[in-house]
Scaffold this motif. Structure first.
Motif, PDB file in Angstrom:
ATOM      1  N   HIS A   1      32.761  41.936  41.511  1.00  0.00           N
ATOM      2  CA  HIS A   1      32.068  40.664  41.329  1.00  0.00           C
ATOM      3  C   HIS A   1      31.332  40.337  42.622  1.00  0.00           C
ATOM      4  O   HIS A   1      31.953  40.202  43.677  1.00  0.00           O
ATOM      5  CB  HIS A   1      33.062  39.557  40.960  1.00  0.00           C
TER       6      HIS A   1
ATOM      7  N   GLU B   1      32.198  37.621  45.427  1.00  0.00           N
ATOM      8  CA  GLU B   1      33.572  37.623  45.935  1.00  0.00           C
ATOM      9  C   GLU B   1      33.645  38.584  47.120  1.00  0.00           C
ATOM     10  O   GLU B   1      34.220  39.671  47.044  1.00  0.00           O
ATOM     11  CB  GLU B   1      34.522  38.014  44.794  1.00  0.00           C
TER      12      GLU B   1
ATOM     13  N   ARG C   1      28.234  36.909  40.298  1.00  0.00           N
ATOM     14  CA  ARG C   1      29.411  37.596  39.756  1.00  0.00           C
ATOM     15  C   ARG C   1      29.000  38.859  38.988  1.00  0.00           C
ATOM     16  O   ARG C   1      29.593  39.925  39.143  1.00  0.00           O
ATOM     17  CB  ARG C   1      30.140  36.628  38.814  1.00  0.00           C
TER      18      ARG C   1
ATOM     19  N   HIS D   1      39.346  41.120  44.633  1.00  0.00           N
ATOM     20  CA  HIS D   1      38.485  40.015  44.160  1.00  0.00           C
ATOM     21  C   HIS D   1      38.752  38.744  44.965  1.00  0.00           C
ATOM     22  O   HIS D   1      39.566  38.730  45.884  1.00  0.00           O
ATOM     23  CB  HIS D   1      38.787  39.723  42.682  1.00  0.00           C
ATOM     24  N   GLU D   2      38.058  37.660  44.564  1.00  0.00           N
ATOM     25  CA  GLU D   2      38.354  36.330  45.101  1.00  0.00           C
ATOM     26  C   GLU D   2      38.429  35.336  43.944  1.00  0.00           C
ATOM     27  O   GLU D   2      37.791  35.531  42.906  1.00  0.00           O
ATOM     28  CB  GLU D   2      37.281  35.894  46.103  1.00  0.00           C
TER      29      GLU D   2
ATOM     30  N   GLU E   1      43.414  38.936  44.644  1.00  0.00           N
ATOM     31  CA  GLU E   1      42.334  37.964  44.833  1.00  0.00           C
ATOM     32  C   GLU E   1      42.647  37.057  46.020  1.00  0.00           C
ATOM     33  O   GLU E   1      43.794  36.684  46.236  1.00  0.00           O
ATOM     34  CB  GLU E   1      42.180  37.099  43.564  1.00  0.00           C
TER      35      GLU E   1
HETATM   36 ZN   LIG Z   1      36.428  38.735  40.451  1.00  0.00          ZN
END
Ligand SMILES: [Zn+2]
Length: 547
Positions: free
Chosen positions: A123, A126, A170, A209-210, A306
């Motif tokens: 994404h 992120e 994203r 991810h974040e 994340e």
């Molecule tokens: Zn993500």
């Protein structure tokens, strides 16, 4: 408010990227000083472009490429290669670290060491995961993690979605979610990634991810997220329990312990819908095409990790990157410490899946119960634990189960489906001679109402009944056997009512006006009468078409 209206107006006019990007990077949500005081930098040395003093921008594609080229120039033993190109033509680099500096995937597999994959920036908005991957590469090439390479081999993909990263969005350039495409493989970015995954089959995959700090949480519950890290392993019900036991028993304690030792808070990954009145909070879902689940179905220990970064620009960026690096180090150390047990268990899980005769879980529901989430008061930064209805992706009740077939016949225009299966380590066979068999067909209960590829949980509208079917198959007809390690992927792709299936998403077309699906279930007795040969496709294993 005025700024978001302006962005909305520009988006509506299709004017987008440059301005929206600047605003995103400057953050939509500004955390209070009291909150930020709770998230100081983590005192560990990190070599990554965006962490240089005075930076106010994330690392660009050119800076990433320069960073990796410089690392390669210093450390000739590391392998720096390309998975392929993004939709807009950007390179998707990968790095391969072995003690011997091997470039040939077969030679790496022959070492018999666990292969650990780390993937950043699926994404594009992120960035901490991608930045952490660069710091991780430096540590593996010439730093503190190099000594572990006598026990494990490591593959790093710093930027899986470079177009999304460049636009700070994203999605990919085609506006698709790369992290819902790992069974379908309709995007060049996912196909490129899987082309290398099948050559270097992972024992462990970390997908970095974040998560969103404030937006929906603030709107629905009046609080913001407290955790530094959220995590979840593969939860699809057909992931082999041996893999889940490793994820929960070996790697989860290693991750939690490492974060705790650095003063970092962690919790199970969760998300919530954009509908303001919907207070349900869900763990990451069980759709098989989410990377975490797909890699689990491939027989790897697979984690989503994340950090608290979406919507807050560069606030706390060092800590977010450090949180990912601490996780990666913990995973590498845990894997190296138990290398033989890990690799043996993954091999056993893959064999176990190939030999499994248990019923398929085609559809299921998840338990919902109250859970207290670690949250903060947005102004004072005080802890505000918040009870919510929580959908637990681990608590599965099957709602549709079917006997496991020996395999599936694919008729019609199935060539693209076969290529996609092969990129998920699925052997696809063809009939060497014609055959007449009794099989089971699927008849859809109604027209497909909606295609929902972005869903995280099994809520798709495809329903099917089984019906006996006599098949006269020509030589060359495609047959996908289930006695192979990636059988869970086969069932997820080919049972039409499995969420995100090839039929449900239109990857395999139903003949116009019809309800009969061009996929047929073959039982063991009928399968024994078939004479098969392997269809040579990129990625496909070579040993599942015997007999
Ligand atoms: Zn993500």
């Amino acid at each position: 408010m005025r700024r978001s209206l302006l962005v909305f107006a520009l988006l509506a006019l299709g004017v987008v990227p440059a301005l929206a990007q600047e605003i995103d990077r400057a953050a939509e949500y500004r955390q209070s000083a009291a909150v930020l005081a709770r998230y100081p930098d983590v005192p560990i040395a990190l070599d990554a472009p965006a962490l240089k003093p005075g930076r106010s921008e994330f690392t660009s594609q050119a800076e990433m490429e320069a960073f990796l080229a410089a690392l390669k120039a210093r450390v000739s033993a590391l392998v720096l290669g390309s998975l392929g190109r993004s939709q807009q033509g950007r390179d998707i680099p990968y790095l391969l670290f072995t003690q011997e500096g091997l470039a040939d995937p077969a030679a790496v597999v022959a070492l018999g060491r666990p292969i650990l994959w780390f993937i950043g920036l699926q994404h594009g908005n992120e960035p901490a995961g991608g930045e952490a991957m660069l710091a991780l590469c430096a540590m593996l090439a010439e730093g503190e993690l190099k000594p572990f390479l006598d026990k494990v081999s490591v593959v790093v993909v710093p930027r899986a979605n470079p177009d999304g990263a460049a636009a700070f969005t994203r999605a990919t350039a085609s506006r698709a979610d790369l992290n819902r495409d790992h069974i379908l493989l309709t995007l060049p970015e996912s196909a490129a990634l899987h082309g290398k995954l099948v050559e270097l089959p992972p024992d462990v995959v970390i997908d970095a991810h974040e998560f969103s700090v404030a937006n929906r949480w603030l709107q629905k519950f009046g609080v913001i997220e407290a955790s530094d890290a959220m995590f979840l392993y593969a939860t699809h019900p057909m992931v082999h329990p041996g893999v889940t036991a490793l994820a929960d028993g070996l790697f989860r304690p290693a991750l939690e312990g490492a974060w705790q030792a650095h003063g970092l808070k962690s919790f199970w990954y969760h998300t919530t819908s954009y509908r303001p009145n919907d207070k349900l909070v869900s763990m990451g879902g069980n759709a098989p095409g989410i990377a975490r689940n797909t890699f689990g179905l491939m027989g790897a220990v697979s984690f989503l990790i994340e950090t608290r970064g979406v919507g807050v620009g560069m606030q706390g960026f060092e800590r977010r990157v450090a949180t990912h690096v601490v996780a990666a180090k913990a995973v590498i150390a845990a894997a190296a410490g138990e290398a033989a047990r890990l690799h043996d268990a993954v091999v056993a899980a893959r064999r176990g899946t190939a030999a499994d005769r248990a019923a398929l879980v085609v559809a299921h529901r998840l338990a919902v119960g109250p859970v207290e989430l670690p949250m903060l008061d947005p102004k004072s930064g005080a802890d505000r634990p918040t009870e919510v209805p929580f959908r637990d992706s681990r608590a599965v009740t099957p709602t549709t189960q079917r006997a496991r077939p020996a395999g599936y016949v694919l008729l019609g225009e199935a060539g693209a489906a076969a290529r996609r299966l092969a990129l998920n380590a699925v052997a696809v066979c063809a009939l060497a001679v014609p055959a007449a068999i009794e099989a089971e067909g699927f008849v859809l209960k109604g027209a497909i109402k909606a295609v929902n590829r972005e869903s995280i949980n099994p809520d798709q509208s495809v329903e099917a009944d089984l019906a006996a079917k006599a098949l006269a198959l020509p030589a060359g007809a495609l047959y996908v056997p289930m006695n192979q390690p990636a059988a869970g992927i086969v069932a997820a792709a080919l049972e039409p009512d499995s969420p995100g299936s090839f039929i449900g998403t239109g990857i395999l077309a139903i003949p116009p006006g019809g309800r009969e699906v061009p996929i047929y279930r073959v039982d063991a007795a009928a399968a024994r009468t078939l004479r098969l040969r392997l269809v040579p496709l990129p990625g496909a294993p070579a040993d599942a078409c015997g007999g």
